[in-house]
Scaffold this motif. Structure first.
Motif, mmCIF file in Angstrom:
data_model
loop_
_atom_site.group_PDB
_atom_site.id
_atom_site.type_symbol
_atom_site.label_atom_id
_atom_site.label_comp_id
_atom_site.label_asym_id
_atom_site.label_seq_id
_atom_site.Cartn_x
_atom_site.Cartn_y
_atom_site.Cartn_z
ATOM 1 N N GLY A 98 17.200 13.861 102.933
ATOM 2 C CA GLY A 98 16.704 14.975 102.138
ATOM 3 C C GLY A 98 17.602 16.173 102.319
ATOM 4 O O GLY A 98 18.673 16.095 102.929
ATOM 5 N N ASP A 99 17.166 17.298 101.760
ATOM 6 C CA ASP A 99 17.929 18.540 101.831
ATOM 7 C C ASP A 99 17.138 19.597 102.593
ATOM 8 O O ASP A 99 15.899 19.547 102.662
ATOM 9 N N ARG A 107 21.769 22.099 102.308
ATOM 10 C CA ARG A 107 22.518 21.057 103.012
ATOM 11 C C ARG A 107 21.802 19.715 102.890
ATOM 12 O O ARG A 107 20.573 19.652 102.907
ATOM 13 N N GLU A 108 22.603 18.655 102.802
ATOM 14 C CA GLU A 108 22.070 17.302 102.804
ATOM 15 C C GLU A 108 22.048 16.767 104.232
ATOM 16 O O GLU A 108 22.974 17.019 105.011
ATOM 17 N N TRP A 109 20.997 16.023 104.561
ATOM 18 C CA TRP A 109 20.861 15.357 105.860
ATOM 19 C C TRP A 109 21.029 13.862 105.633
ATOM 20 O O TRP A 109 20.337 13.263 104.815
ATOM 21 N N ARG A 151 29.338 17.883 109.160
ATOM 22 C CA ARG A 151 28.936 18.301 110.504
ATOM 23 C C ARG A 151 28.040 17.226 111.114
ATOM 24 O O ARG A 151 27.676 16.237 110.481
ATOM 25 N N ALA A 152 27.671 17.419 112.373
ATOM 26 C CA ALA A 152 26.797 16.468 113.064
ATOM 27 C C ALA A 152 25.725 17.247 113.800
ATOM 28 O O ALA A 152 26.028 18.071 114.664
ATOM 29 N N LEU A 153 24.476 17.019 113.440
ATOM 30 C CA LEU A 153 23.352 17.737 114.040
ATOM 31 C C LEU A 153 22.824 17.045 115.282
ATOM 32 O O LEU A 153 22.378 17.697 116.225
ATOM 33 N N ALA A 154 22.861 15.716 115.287
ATOM 34 C CA ALA A 154 22.282 14.988 116.409
ATOM 35 C C ALA A 154 22.876 13.603 116.501
ATOM 36 O O ALA A 154 23.433 13.073 115.531
ATOM 37 N N LEU A 155 22.731 13.026 117.688
ATOM 38 C CA LEU A 155 23.162 11.653 117.945
ATOM 39 C C LEU A 155 22.078 10.984 118.767
ATOM 40 O O LEU A 155 21.693 11.476 119.831
ATOM 41 N N ALA A 171 23.591 3.185 117.658
ATOM 42 C CA ALA A 171 23.449 4.636 117.630
ATOM 43 C C ALA A 171 23.333 5.087 116.180
ATOM 44 O O ALA A 171 23.729 4.371 115.250
ATOM 45 N N VAL A 172 22.785 6.276 115.985
ATOM 46 C CA VAL A 172 22.640 6.871 114.658
ATOM 47 C C VAL A 172 23.077 8.327 114.737
ATOM 48 O O VAL A 172 22.613 9.074 115.602
ATOM 49 N N VAL A 173 23.989 8.725 113.835
ATOM 50 C CA VAL A 173 24.430 10.116 113.738
ATOM 51 C C VAL A 173 23.695 10.788 112.585
ATOM 52 O O VAL A 173 23.604 10.221 111.493
ATOM 53 N N THR A 174 23.166 11.973 112.837
ATOM 54 C CA THR A 174 22.620 12.782 111.754
ATOM 55 C C THR A 174 23.739 13.664 111.224
ATOM 56 O O THR A 174 24.192 14.587 111.898
ATOM 57 N N ARG A 175 24.213 13.335 110.035
ATOM 58 C CA ARG A 175 25.329 14.063 109.430
ATOM 59 C C ARG A 175 24.795 15.118 108.456
ATOM 60 O O ARG A 175 23.804 14.885 107.751
#
Length: 489
Positions: A98-99, A107-109, A151-155, A171-175
């Protein structure tokens, strides 16, 4: 407690459903935090404690929540991979959640590694911890360098097994990005005969990201001109810091001029214009010195998709302007890196001859510019000791170049002290070298994520020398030369 992520339906969902598919992330067992980007959260107008202290947010960003609202989507695109057209690619392991609109920007997540999508082909849709650490850290390191990037918000991680050359953990990256739309989205529409949807996608980008193009005589030509200029500036920035992307396929080229898709990337250790950072690139298509030419070629593929919207001659004219646009941006970057304040027609030659003098001497690219800042204006003065020590091969050509360089400095009455300050403000002391990543990855495999956090803190400001990061500013050890990254990295 319910998740507290401020997500609304992706703006991309306003496009016809031919552009995307609704998906369901595949849950991981017992996910855990690997890294949290509090600085980015704050930039996005979020309170880090509300985001990262909520266990339901952890599940949501690991692709493991029991329900998702809005429903995530995966978009479809195609692309030229190593120069060969592949009809259907798409978000094979990415889920657009979502945004958000905090911090004055939409921003898109996107989750990367959250399982299969309709575009996964024969892959598992997963990402491994190793590659996810690389993407998390490098996207933030590029931002610290002032280079346009996702960018990367979380891992998040899990002990679930994922099989590559060997069994690894998931693992999963939140971009995060203003948009993840690529050249390949246009290629898919054009090459599948959906020409009626090309203006739909172009109008969407113009509305949300290129509003200045609306008033042009041909908004679609203005759109392409802007994409071309942003791409020229992006590649110039890459070259100026010695960054090699590794897989510059058209599906890895952002329509917004962002660095996107961190796979087998690498920063130059010693300068070598022919350096190839991707072990899978046996032909050297994406070598360091080839990146400007590949970007130009990729833009030509993108331009061909706009033929239903823009006269061919106008597109060709714009493509022919790209080399000059790149060279202008690159020369400006390099002029600042070597401390010049005035412009001369011979600057390009001076810069080119500098690199010719470095080729074959195994001079550390990053440290070279930091130590060059200590060179004085006096003719015949010995090289600063720390600069001379960087040369592991003949330095005669460079000593000759230094004479020309000092002459140029004297001609513009350059003050050595203020010049050093200017140079150190644009030449990083720290870059995310592959050996630093390898060390952080090895520790993370044992459940120790402290080096990830330390690298992240350092790379947020790569220009300021700090004692706590002194080990990150050293020349790479001998074993670093044996590091091999590939398309599975």
């Amino acid at each position: 407690m319910p998740h507290t992520l401020p997500l609304t339906a992706p703006a991309v969902c306003s496009l016809p459903e031919t552009f995307y598919s609704r998906i369901r992330p595949e849950p991981l067992a017992q996910p855990y935090w690997v890294a949290q980007n509090h600085a980015l959260a704050a930039e996005m107008g979020l309170r880090p404690s509300e985001i990262f202290d909520n266990p339901d947010n952890l599940l949501y960003l690991a692709g493991s929540a029991p329900a998702y609202d809005p429903v995530p989507i995966a978009t479809v695109y195609s692309g030229h991979q190593f120069g060969v057209y592949v009809r259907q690619l798409g978000d094979g392991r990415a889920a657009l959640l979502g945004d958000s609109t905090g911090g004055g920007q939409r921003r898109e997540w996107q989750l990367k590694g959250a399982g299969k999508t309709p575009y996964s082909r024969f892959a598992d849709g997963r990402a491994v911890l190793r590659s996810s650490i690389r993407e998390y850290l490098c996207s933030e390191a590029m931002h610290g360098l002032g280079i346009a990037t996702t960018r990367a918000l979380a891992l998040t991680g899990s002990n679930d097994a994922v099989y590559r050359e060997e069994a690894e953990t998931a693992a999963v990256v939140t971009r995060i990005a203003p948009s993840f739309i690529r050249f390949g989205h246009f290629e898919y529409l054009y090459h599948t005969g959906q020409h009626h949807n090309l203006p739909v996608l172009a109008d969407f980008l113009i509305e949300h990201h290129f509003p200045e193009c609306r008033e042009a005589d041909n908004p679609y030509l203005a759109f392409f001109q802007t994409v071309s200029q942003r791409t020229a500036e992006l590649i110039a920035a890459w070259q100026s810091v010695g960054f090699c992307h590794g897989v510059m396929n058209t599906d890895n080229m952002s329509a917004l001029g962002l660095t996107i898709d961190y796979g087998p990337f690498g920063f130059l250790d010693h300068y070598d214009r022919r350096h190839v950072c991707n072990h899978s690139d046996s032909g050297g298509r994406y070598a360091y010195n080839e990146q400007p030419y590949v970007a130009h070629w990729n833009l030509s593929r993108f331009a061909s998709c706009l033929l239903p919207l823009v006269p061919e001659g106008a597109l060709i004219d714009e493509l022919e302007r790209f080399p000059e646009a790149f060279q202008t941006a690159y020369t400006a970057k390099m002029r600042a890196k070597i401390g010049l304040q005035t412009e001369e027609k011979t600057d390009g030659e001076l810069i080119g001859d500098m690199f010719a003098a470095l080729q074959g001497s195994k001079v550390d690219f990053t440290l070279f510019f930091r130590h060059l800042a200590n060179v004085g204006n006096t003719h015949g003065e010995p090289l600063p000791q720390d600069l001379a020590a960087l040369f592991q091969g003949p330095a005669d050509a460079f000593v000759h170049w230094i004479g020309r360089y000092r002459g140029r400095l004297r001609a513009e009455n350059s003050n050595p002290e203020t010049r050093a300050e200017r140079m150190n403000a644009v030449n990083p002391l720290y870059v995310l070298r592959n050996y630093l990543l390898e060390q952080a990855i090895e520790q993370a495999k044992n459940g120790d994520f402290r080096e990830i956090e330390r690298l992240h803190r350092c790379m947020q400001n790569p220009f300021e020398a700090r004692r706590e990061f002194a080990d990150f500013a050293e020349r790479p050890p001998e074993w670093a030369g044996g590091i091999c990254v590939s398309c599975s990295s």
